[in-house]
Design a protein around this motif. Sequence first.
Motif, short mmCIF file in Angstrom:
data_model
loop_
_atom_site.label_atom_id
_atom_site.label_comp_id
_atom_site.label_asym_id
_atom_site.label_seq_id
_atom_site.Cartn_x
_atom_site.Cartn_y
_atom_site.Cartn_z
N UNK A 69 28.00 -15.27 9.43
CA UNK A 69 26.91 -14.35 9.80
C UNK A 69 25.74 -15.09 10.45
N UNK A 70 25.38 -16.24 9.86
CA UNK A 70 24.21 -16.96 10.37
C UNK A 70 24.44 -17.44 11.80
N UNK A 72 26.53 -16.03 13.97
CA UNK A 72 26.53 -14.83 14.82
C UNK A 72 25.11 -14.33 15.06
N UNK A 73 24.26 -14.44 14.03
CA UNK A 73 22.86 -14.01 14.19
C UNK A 73 22.18 -14.77 15.32
#
Lengths: 159, 468
Positions: free
Chosen positions: A114-115, A117-118
């Motif tokens: 997630x990080x 992709x963020x």
Amino acid sequence: MLVINTCRNTARLVQRSAWIRNSFPIIGPSITSRTFSLGLALRQQDVVNVTFVRANGTKIKTSGKVGDSLLDVVVNNNVDLDGFGACEGTLTCSTCHLIFKTDDFEKLPDKPGDEELDMLDLAYELTDTSRLGCQITLSKDMDGLEVQVPSTINDARAA
Amino acid sequence: MTSNLLNICRRGLHTSSVRQQIIQSATPTKRICIVGAGPAGFYAAQYLLKNLSDCVVDIVEKLPVPFGLVRFGVAPDHPEVKNVINTFTKTAEHPRLRFFGNVALGTDVSLQGLRNQYHAVLLTYGSDQDRELQLENEQQSHVISARKFVAWYNGLPGADNLEPDLSGRDVTIVGQGNVAVDVARMLLSPLDALRSTDTTEYALEALSRSQVERVHLVGRRGPLQAAFTIKELREMLKLPNVQTRWRSDDFSGIANQVEQLPRPRKRLTELMLKSLNDQEKLSSSASKQFLPIFLRAPKSITEGEMEFSVTELQQDAAVPTAAIERLPANLILRSIGYKSSCADADISFDARRGHVRNREGRVLKVDASDSVDAGLYVAGWLGTGPTGVILTTMSGAFAVAKNICEDMAANALDTSTSKPGFEADDKRVVTWDGWRRINDFEIETGKAKGKPREKIVSIAEMLRVAGV
């Protein structure tokens, strides 16, 4: 394994700091030689060739070692990509954005978290096969890898 | 042609100093002055030094210390973002760069003076003002700008006497950008998490006495227009002892639109919807609350409350309806954008938009001709307006620096006569060595407290430590 990892990380840190300080003469010869001897020991089987392709098509052929990240490869070889890796691999910027060929992208062992992709969401020219170079660890089967560098990083066309 | 030129420039970088002197004596050294030592200034300097082998770059900075918003804007609990300082330091220690701190454009030096001393002047002094709500009572002491609050906890000289009133339960932040979220996080974070950062000591002390339990984050538009980025939201959702509560009404019809959104907006919206969904299912024992509120436009300010118009979206614009809502607000933080100030009367400045008038970083003439004022450039927020992350500023600064290189190569500005550059005369100028002394001192002082540094806040103290 832990020992190997520690060695590898130490080597990486030494090389990183060497890069940061490479314009000062203060840096001790002992550090340079340590990096060199480790590099020599690993040279034969662990070299991974990587090519960075600029948006204008020019290719930069270089190499790293198994276990290096693609950001390490850029840093350790002084690859000429302005502004690449601004946050030094801490997942707080997207300046090491790289675009993979679909096949290569699918073969990468770890999917982006997630990080990552963020941060990619803030990158220019985001594609479905985009990754952050700091999150890609070289393995032997990546030898010959060719990745594209978005134009906004190395050509600075965006105003 | 360009690549040939670049190659020559690059080769020039590796020649010996003797060789460089020969090159320099043939044509005058190109002198470029950058005004403002923030990210835009340093990235532009990096590009110029690399691509123009016969240039020297001077950076003048109003404060005695460099790095601009990386030091005074980036939140103290985001130390990784500050890693760019390592690259900036490498640039600053380049033999063809000089740093002059404590030199303010408009007071210590004039734009005309700099233009006489340099072939090109690049303005990168950023945005030091903020937009106002234009409401009655906005000047009351319980209404402060988020910019000032950020400057307060980050130790910007002059911001230490802000004394924000944190004795009430409710803080209402107007605006939903990343600055607004930074401020909310600073107000809601467990204090122990901040003690190991470079948050100023007086701010830590004030935050330790804070009674703030609820932070409202109010935006005029809807969830699909939210200005914060996903990393900042994810951080809020993970904050210990803080529950994020959304209003389900704000999200009516949103879920149906998710699939059509571009990836960044889609992921952000999905995260909000997931969090909304979780809050219905999970009970929380958190004692503090983060309360994002959409579709509310600021209407009036009263003691302890703020009144908002309920808005409707029409073509992505928020249109106020007759309905109103009052929110508790012991403290109001205004976070609706920064703007720049005009440091010198000779700058062509758009006062309404708060930035320097320019075309691709080439500053326009002060007259109404709309033509470029050759030799004067602008980069960073001063030229683009206050938006974007470090990548945006970096790309923009590289682009403007590239324009400077191209204009010089095309003789669009006169570089045939030699220019003297900045002369420090008797002013209290802080050089890079002076900054290193300040830096060492701050790191040493911080060590005792387990902090990466304890920032010096007073300019007089900075100058004393710098030894000027």
